[in-house]
Design an enzyme around this catalytic site. Structure first.
Site, PDB file in Angstrom:
ATOM      1  N   SER A 153      48.092  78.386  43.295  1.00  0.00           N
ATOM      2  CA  SER A 153      48.119  76.952  43.032  1.00  0.00           C
ATOM      3  C   SER A 153      49.254  76.293  43.830  1.00  0.00           C
ATOM      4  O   SER A 153      49.333  76.492  45.041  1.00  0.00           O
ATOM      5  CB  SER A 153      48.236  76.711  41.524  1.00  0.00           C
ATOM      6  OG  SER A 153      47.903  75.383  41.193  1.00  0.00           O
ATOM      7  N   ASP A 323      36.700  77.904  39.566  1.00  0.00           N
ATOM      8  CA  ASP A 323      37.885  77.034  39.612  1.00  0.00           C
ATOM      9  C   ASP A 323      37.446  75.652  40.077  1.00  0.00           C
ATOM     10  O   ASP A 323      36.944  75.484  41.182  1.00  0.00           O
ATOM     11  CB  ASP A 323      38.895  77.640  40.595  1.00  0.00           C
ATOM     12  CG  ASP A 323      40.172  76.814  40.722  1.00  0.00           C
ATOM     13  OD1 ASP A 323      40.277  75.735  40.089  1.00  0.00           O
ATOM     14  OD2 ASP A 323      41.077  77.256  41.450  1.00  0.00           O
ATOM     15  N   HIS A 356      40.564  77.834  37.139  1.00  0.00           N
ATOM     16  CA  HIS A 356      41.827  77.837  37.875  1.00  0.00           C
ATOM     17  C   HIS A 356      42.817  78.851  37.297  1.00  0.00           C
ATOM     18  O   HIS A 356      43.561  79.493  38.031  1.00  0.00           O
ATOM     19  CB  HIS A 356      42.432  76.433  37.842  1.00  0.00           C
ATOM     20  CG  HIS A 356      43.606  76.262  38.749  1.00  0.00           C
ATOM     21  ND1 HIS A 356      43.533  76.460  40.113  1.00  0.00           N
ATOM     22  CD2 HIS A 356      44.895  75.913  38.498  1.00  0.00           C
ATOM     23  CE1 HIS A 356      44.720  76.241  40.652  1.00  0.00           C
ATOM     24  NE2 HIS A 356      45.568  75.910  39.702  1.00  0.00           N
TER      25      HIS A 356
END
Lengths: 382, 382
Positions: A153, A323, A356
């Site tokens: 991320s 995600d 995610h």
């Protein structure tokens, strides 16, 4: 395969009046302190270092424990003896990032110029500023070049920016569930979270630490709302369905006992996530760090990828099929831009139900892919 | 094709002390007032009535204008002479729903028992309660059976519930971008919006109307945040990218002028949406209406679809390919459940870049599909 045991967070001053940190915006920080942890041993040739960059709400405590073996670092499944980031072979470094609130200098730190916390006077940051502090930590540890930088991320964005800013320093970059730039929808979610924080009466123009009593804890309502909303984007729709479905929190409840509280299990989960977040995170850091992501645009400089290719750095790009915070198209953009410039890139979309959040979990094939990439990198570099 | 001209909202009392409305929860409302509009003329045989059910934040003013021809009803592109809901042939009825705040009795209405607004003492509603009030309005207008009931999003849910509760009354149901029941993720988005409202200090346990000064306007911060967040789910990621991309609001701004305000165009849009919403919507209605959607489960009764089939009612189900609020799988569940029971259903997934909001717009094929379905229905029924 075993776990790391007790580890301690270390602190180091990496910016002083004599050696200030000049930020991308031009402003200088005359006191920069960094909290970090290391796992494993640095090799005599100093060629086995792997740098871990954390995500939005992460911290330096990536692996091992601080006293309670049941409560372990956020990437403890990835880092340790025999694991993908194998501490029997690699020296792993994990700092809290600049602007954070978990040991590294950030908006709640004391501004040496005033003797009071910065608040909104803390300078606005850019991704390169995170990298600049990482570089100072690396120099402090006496390491010139990384075997790899690894992050998920926002962590993956730091890795990519580092490869752009100093490709010769990062032999291998691993970017998981990440992006080279946010979409309008990505920005929108962060923007609403920030609005919730800034419109909270206890935000007090970012100087909530000057308020009396419980108000000094800051815009807790806004921060909890921001976190709850963000959490929806961290889980896939499938994962939410599997985890909670439409189940009611009170098993004895029926439609005739409905109310506006936490009737559904998913509501209980979000409330819990929002409220526990308040104990460990600060609203100003939330503003600063999310804003860095909004403005991030790794390939804004058209020569960025070519510089990475010239340095012969390599990359591993991983996405997860469910995600939707940073879906596979984000990773494909990174892949294609690097490949077009001639950077050797390995790409894999991992199947995972968890959206995610998968980058923190262990869906089949994920850790194996990271391990294989790092094993090969280690052989090539050794 | 021309537009409807000036129209007036009408009001009627449909529940009294002598003829109270008994709700699904068992409680009674002894004063129910309904705001509604009608367009076109009822045929002598009273067989050309089409009932329009509005979505979460809609109102009775679906078509025509109230004085300013530039400001038209929310479904003015669908309703009018020569349009899909052709007012040259059909008599269209459009009320504000129970629990709303735009003319129909809701939580801000006066409780006859106390002489003060209900606040949170207003009873919790279920989808069938909306239908029960619709039925009273229909009886008031002297109509026994509808040619069609039509609605998008929450409106489509009312249509479906009406077909379940009284299938003989709805010859044709049109459900656009709707669902038979929400997913955990759908509930989650609404839940966070409600939390933002209820945690706002001006919520005052739902009795904000008792506060002094500006606070009496209620939890405006929470309501704006809820609306901003919901708006993200109404637009597709593609639409947001097309509409705003990563463009900065101030064209002269660059990264060195970044801040925490509305730097990006998408932020300006969301702020505008959140703030203008405050002028036309009430926080308590937001709580009540979203909660009805959370609990809605049209086919919880396994015989529901069979009853619709037995009444020989027909259905048109429409989804939009980029709608991620209620994606096509929601419509497919409705389609399959009805088809399995033998209900004649027409289904179409319309291509549209605009996500959930598409039901208010006019992507190619959408209005044509509704028109063809209603034309055929009209021929069959006439």
């Amino acid at each position: 395969m075993s776990d790391l045991g007790f580890v301690e967070t270390q602190r180091v001053v990496l910016g002083t009046e004599d050696d200030p940190l000049t930020l991308a915006c031009g402003r200088r920080l005359t006191h920069v302190e960094v909290a970090y942890e290391t796992y494993g041993e640095l090799s005599p040739d100093r060629d086995n270092a792997i740098f871990v960059c954390h995500a939005l709400t992460g911290d330096a405590h990536a692996a091992g424990h601080h006293g309670d073996p049941a409560r372990r670092g956020w990437w403890d499944n990835l880092i340790g003896p025999g694991k993908a980031l194998d501490t029997d072979r690699f020296f792993v470094i994990s700092p809290n990032i600049l602007g954070g609130c978990q040991g590294t200098t950030g908006p709640l730190s004391i501004d040496p110029a005033t003797g009071a916390p910065y608040g909104l006077d803390f300078p606005l940051l850019q991704m390169s500023d995170f990298v600049a502090v990482h570089q100072r930590l690396l120099a402090h540890l006496g390491i010139e070049r990384l075997l790899a930088a690894v992050g998920g991320s926002l962590g993956g964005m730091q890795v990519l920016q580092w490869m752009v800013d100093a490709p010769e320093q990062v032999a291998n970059g691993v970017m998981v569930a990440s992006s080279s730039r946010l979409t309008a929808q990505n920005i929108a979610f962060s923007a609403v979270g920030r609005e919730a924080i800034m419109r909270d009466p206890n935000f007090h123009d970012g100087r909530y630490f000057e308020l009396e009593g419980p108000a000094a804890r800051g815009p807790k309502i806004g921060l909890a709302i921001a976190r709850m909303m963000a959490h929806i984007t961290y889980l896939s729709e499938e994962a939410m369905t599997e985890k909670f479905g439409r189940r009611l929190q009170d098993k004895t409840a029926d439609v005739h006992r409905m109310g506006f509280g936490v009737d559904f299990e998913v509501e209980s989960y979000l409330n819990h996530q929002g409220n526990t977040f308040l104990d460990r995170f600060d609203a100003l850091s939330y503003l600063y760090l999310t804003r860095v992501m909004d403005y991030f645009d790794a390939f804004a400089d058209p020569d960025a990828a070519a510089r990475i290719a010239a340095a012969r750095s390599r990359a591993l790009v991983i996405s997860f099929d469910t995600d939707w915070r940073f879906d596979t198209s984000h990773s494909l953009r990174v892949l294609r831009t690097l490949e077009r410039a001639g950077v050797p890139v390995t790409f894999r979309e991992i199947r995972s139900a968890w959206g995610h959040d998968s980058f923190l979990l262990q869906p089949p094939g994920y850790h194996e892919t990271v391990a294989a990439f790092l094993d090969h990198a280690h052989e090539v570099c050794s």
